[in-house]
Write a protein that holds these residues in place. Structure first.
Motif, PDB file in Angstrom:
ATOM      1  N   PHE A  26      16.103 -42.360  -2.812  1.00  0.00           N
ATOM      2  CA  PHE A  26      15.133 -43.349  -3.295  1.00  0.00           C
ATOM      3  C   PHE A  26      14.160 -42.752  -4.303  1.00  0.00           C
ATOM      4  CE2 PHE A  26      10.897 -45.282  -2.832  1.00  0.00           C
ATOM      5  CZ  PHE A  26      11.184 -46.568  -3.258  1.00  0.00           C
ATOM      6  N   ILE A  27      13.775 -41.483  -4.115  1.00  0.00           N
ATOM      7  CA  ILE A  27      12.794 -40.840  -4.993  1.00  0.00           C
ATOM      8  C   ILE A  27      13.267 -40.841  -6.443  1.00  0.00           C
ATOM      9  CG2 ILE A  27      13.742 -38.534  -4.601  1.00  0.00           C
ATOM     10  CD1 ILE A  27      10.024 -39.429  -5.165  1.00  0.00           C
ATOM     11  N   ASN A  28      14.577 -40.789  -6.652  1.00  0.00           N
ATOM     12  CA  ASN A  28      15.102 -40.818  -8.022  1.00  0.00           C
ATOM     13  C   ASN A  28      14.722 -42.118  -8.730  1.00  0.00           C
ATOM     14  OD1 ASN A  28      17.180 -40.072 -10.246  1.00  0.00           O
ATOM     15  ND2 ASN A  28      17.904 -42.052  -9.516  1.00  0.00           N
ATOM     16  N   PHE A  29      14.927 -43.233  -8.046  1.00  0.00           N
ATOM     17  CA  PHE A  29      14.649 -44.538  -8.657  1.00  0.00           C
ATOM     18  C   PHE A  29      13.143 -44.800  -8.766  1.00  0.00           C
ATOM     19  CE2 PHE A  29      18.767 -44.813  -6.469  1.00  0.00           C
ATOM     20  CZ  PHE A  29      19.571 -44.993  -7.579  1.00  0.00           C
ATOM     21  N   LEU A  30      12.386 -44.261  -7.821  1.00  0.00           N
ATOM     22  CA  LEU A  30      10.934 -44.393  -7.897  1.00  0.00           C
ATOM     23  C   LEU A  30      10.391 -43.642  -9.111  1.00  0.00           C
ATOM     24  CD1 LEU A  30       8.238 -45.323  -6.713  1.00  0.00           C
ATOM     25  CD2 LEU A  30       8.242 -43.250  -5.289  1.00  0.00           C
ATOM     26  N   THR A  31      10.872 -42.421  -9.315  1.00  0.00           N
ATOM     27  CA  THR A  31      10.426 -41.631 -10.470  1.00  0.00           C
ATOM     28  C   THR A  31      10.866 -42.290 -11.770  1.00  0.00           C
ATOM     29  OG1 THR A  31      10.590 -39.597  -9.152  1.00  0.00           O
ATOM     30  CG2 THR A  31      10.460 -39.352 -11.537  1.00  0.00           C
ATOM     31  N   TRP A  32      12.100 -42.811 -11.795  1.00  0.00           N
ATOM     32  CA  TRP A  32      12.573 -43.541 -12.969  1.00  0.00           C
ATOM     33  C   TRP A  32      11.616 -44.690 -13.296  1.00  0.00           C
ATOM     34  CZ3 TRP A  32      16.753 -44.803 -16.382  1.00  0.00           C
ATOM     35  CH2 TRP A  32      17.663 -43.761 -16.577  1.00  0.00           C
ATOM     36  N   PHE A  33      11.240 -45.452 -12.275  1.00  0.00           N
ATOM     37  CA  PHE A  33      10.384 -46.615 -12.493  1.00  0.00           C
ATOM     38  C   PHE A  33       9.007 -46.188 -13.005  1.00  0.00           C
ATOM     39  CE2 PHE A  33       7.338 -49.836 -10.950  1.00  0.00           C
ATOM     40  CZ  PHE A  33       7.831 -50.933 -11.640  1.00  0.00           C
ATOM     41  N   ILE A  34       8.434 -45.153 -12.408  1.00  0.00           N
ATOM     42  CA  ILE A  34       7.113 -44.675 -12.831  1.00  0.00           C
ATOM     43  C   ILE A  34       7.156 -44.208 -14.280  1.00  0.00           C
ATOM     44  CG2 ILE A  34       5.377 -42.878 -12.485  1.00  0.00           C
ATOM     45  CD1 ILE A  34       6.043 -43.016  -9.472  1.00  0.00           C
ATOM     46  N   MET A  35       8.174 -43.415 -14.625  1.00  0.00           N
ATOM     47  CA  MET A  35       8.298 -42.928 -16.001  1.00  0.00           C
ATOM     48  C   MET A  35       8.504 -44.092 -16.971  1.00  0.00           C
ATOM     49  SD  MET A  35      10.636 -39.495 -15.527  1.00  0.00           S
ATOM     50  CE  MET A  35      10.708 -39.174 -17.297  1.00  0.00           C
ATOM     51  N   ALA A  36       9.353 -45.032 -16.579  1.00  0.00           N
ATOM     52  CA  ALA A  36       9.622 -46.183 -17.443  1.00  0.00           C
ATOM     53  C   ALA A  36       8.363 -47.000 -17.673  1.00  0.00           C
ATOM     54  CB  ALA A  36      10.720 -47.050 -16.831  1.00  0.00           C
ATOM     55  N   VAL A  37       7.575 -47.209 -16.614  1.00  0.00           N
ATOM     56  CA  VAL A  37       6.340 -47.972 -16.736  1.00  0.00           C
ATOM     57  C   VAL A  37       5.354 -47.253 -17.669  1.00  0.00           C
ATOM     58  CG1 VAL A  37       4.244 -48.637 -15.473  1.00  0.00           C
ATOM     59  CG2 VAL A  37       6.491 -49.242 -14.576  1.00  0.00           C
TER      60      VAL A  37
END
Length: 219
Positions: free
Chosen positions: A167-178
């Motif tokens: 899950f941490i992968n997708f959370l980090t992706w989302f934070i970076m994307a935002v």
């Protein structure tokens, strides 16, 4: 007449994209050409990125600096992620994305820039609300990654020790994307580029096909 010509150009661009990725899919599916497919991934990414930039109309200094910021910061975030396993989970890059530095492909920063640019082009056509553009851009990029993560190991791009990413992968992706989409909004970057949006959707379809073939037909 002019309207028809523009429509014809748009349809031709989509047709060429589909044909281009269909050839790539064929190269992947055939065992005899799969190694060739992996070797030309970096060239393909550069070509596609070049096509998207060719259609870009915003070359102000702040736009170029924003692009460079995304390329550099995303590369070093990925490098830290590979070295520590703390940001995305435990993973390693393979040979599919070409030359590496700090165990991280040099192309990864360009790929991040393309995804932010293309997804921002899409969401900007859907809504003018800044908050919605930022959040929907982040969601679009995570959705892209959800599909890509299944195809990536088969394409020898990267792999996670856990198989599918945590899950941490997708959370980090989302934070970076935002964060990156917020930069686009704050700096009023003009990502009005229909071709980039088309590439984004065609790539998702392409990765879906790769993923299905990998699941059902590859050991």
């Amino acid at each position: 007449m002019i309207k028809r010509l523009r429509q014809w150009e748009a349809e031709l661009g989509t047709t060429h994209l589909v044909r281009f990725y269909a050839v790539g899919l064929l190269l992947f599916v055939l065992p005899y050409t799969r190694d060739l497919f992996v070797k030309i991934i970096p060239i393909t990414l550069l070509l596609v990125f070049g096509l998207a930039l060719y259609r870009n109309k915003d070359w102000r200094v702040k736009t170029v600096l924003c692009f460079l910021f995304i390329v550099l910061t995303s590369f070093f975030v990925e490098a830290i992620g590979v070295a520590t396993g703390a940001l995305f989970g435990a993973y390693a890059y393979e040979t599919g994305l070409g030359v590496k530095w700090l165990d991280t492909p040099l192309l990864i920063g360009l790929n991040w820039l393309f995804l932010v640019y293309a997804s921002h082009s899409i969401v900007s056509r859907i809504t003018g609300n800044p908050i919605l553009r930022i959040l929907s851009g982040g969601i679009a990029m995570v959705g892209y990654d959800l599909v890509l993560e299944i195809a990536a190991p088969a394409m020898e791009m990267w792999s996670f020790q856990s198989g599918y990413p945590p899950f941490i992968n997708f959370l980090t992706w989302f934070i970076m994307a935002v964060i990156y989409h917020s930069l686009f909004v704050a700096l009023k970057i003009k990502a009005d580029n229909p071709l980039a949006g088309k590439i984004f959707w065609v790539q998702i379809a392409f990765f879906m096909c790769i993923s299905l073939f990998h699941i059902f037909f590859m050991p």
